[in-house]
Design an enzyme around this catalytic site. Structure first.
Site, PDB file in Angstrom:
ATOM      1  N   HIS A 214       0.831  -1.204   0.000  1.00 11.04           N
ATOM      2  CA  HIS A 214       0.000   0.000   0.000  1.00 11.04           C
ATOM      3  C   HIS A 214       0.866   1.255   0.000  1.00 11.04           C
ATOM      4  O   HIS A 214       0.518   2.254  -0.650  1.00 11.04           O
ATOM      5  CB  HIS A 214      -0.921  -0.009   1.221  1.00 11.04           C
ATOM      6  N   HIS A 256       1.727  -3.526   9.271  1.00 16.02           N
ATOM      7  CA  HIS A 256       3.141  -3.404   8.936  1.00 16.02           C
ATOM      8  C   HIS A 256       3.892  -2.734  10.078  1.00 16.02           C
ATOM      9  O   HIS A 256       3.299  -2.062  10.932  1.00 16.02           O
ATOM     10  CB  HIS A 256       3.335  -2.575   7.657  1.00 16.02           C
TER      11      HIS A 256
END
EC number: 3.1.3.-
Length: 295
Positions: A214, A256
């Site tokens: 992303h 993440h």
């Protein structure tokens, strides 16, 4: 009163010469009245044969056994072979490199900061009520909506300039998916422990976290849009803000670590440089544009 001084044979020094007249020229007395001379030589020889402790220590220090650092008694015994060296895997590294220490410190800070920022990792988290909004923002940076939207616009476009831009946008998205999947498969860094695997349309490599796809897509798309679309300043600020918030949401959701997002931004920025260098146009890729125009 002090005792009379005696000679080497035990007789007093003051005896008369008549007591030794039986052998007047005897070599034992030095001959011809030389008894005092013999006694003087005897005293000198006895002093010369005495051992000086200082000299003995100097001679011991100069001996080859002492120079080798072993004791004299140990040198007299049988020689011992040196111990075999330890295997390479059993040796302890007592002098780690500066790079290794820096990487371990960076990893520790990364894990600690990622856990502190994961405030939307679950419904019971401190910011758990914002989790649905963060998941909606997650979908805005997913690769599938971007691919489907680009293909739809490419099919609906009727101008060569629009097709050229959309063709390169499709090329950028495919390049991003390929590079991110390749790096994730090579690094294989697991996602944070506080992450919940409820992501939107995951693939096999999506179980790994480095780098953030992303984040790469956000940096790539924002740079692409800012360079090829004429937008007002508020819209340009909104595009940059979208990319930043999208990367931050990946850490807040626990998807993440911080370094995954930071490297993702860097990779996405460099991906646009590759796309701009390999820009597809009707001049360098006429077959591709011709095939697409016939559809």
């Amino acid at each position: 009163m002090p005792s009379p001084r005696r000679s080497m044979e035990g007789r007093p020094l003051g005896v008369s010469a008549s007591s030794s007249s039986s052998s007047p020229g005897s070599p034992a007395h030095g001959g011809g009245g030389g008894g005092s001379r013999f006694e003087f030589q005897s005293l000198l020889s006895s002093r010369a044969t005495a051992v000086d402790p200082t000299c003995a220590r100097l001679r011991a220090s100069e001996s080859p056994v002492h120079r080798r650092g072993s004791f004299p008694l140990a040198a007299a015994g049988p020689s011992q072979s040196p111990a075999p060296p330890l295997p390479e895997e059993d040796r302890m590294d007592l002098n780690p490199s500066f790079l290794g220490i820096a990487l371990r410190s960076l990893l520790a800070i990364d894990l600690w900061l990622s856990k502190k920022l994961g405030v939307c990792a679950g419904e019971s988290s401190s910011w758990g009520s914002v989790r649905p909004l963060m998941k909606l923002l997650e979908i805005s940076g997913h690769g599938i909506p971007w691919l489907l939207g680009t293909l739809y616009c490419l099919c609906r476009s009727d101008s060569w300039a629009g097709r050229e831009v959309l063709m390169n946008l499709l090329f950028a998205l495919l390049l991003d998916l390929l590079l991110v999947a390749l790096i994730k498969g090579l690094v294989r860094r697991r996602r944070p422990a506080h992450n919940q695997m409820d992501m939107f349309v995951t693939l096999s490599v999506d179980k790994y976290s480095f780098p953030s796809g992303h984040a790469t897509r956000a940096a790539l798309m924002s740079r692409f849009i800012l360079n090829h679309l004429v937008l007002a300043i508020p819209l340009r600020v909104l595009v940059v803000l979208w990319a930043f918030v999208l990367g931050l949401s990946r850490v807040m959701l626990g998807r993440h670590n911080v370094t995954d997002v930071a490297f993702g931004f860097f990779l996405g920025y460099m991906q646009y440089s590759i796309v701009d260098y390999c820009w597809l146009s009707p001049h360098n890729a006429p077959v591709l544009f011709l095939l697409w125009s016939q559809r």
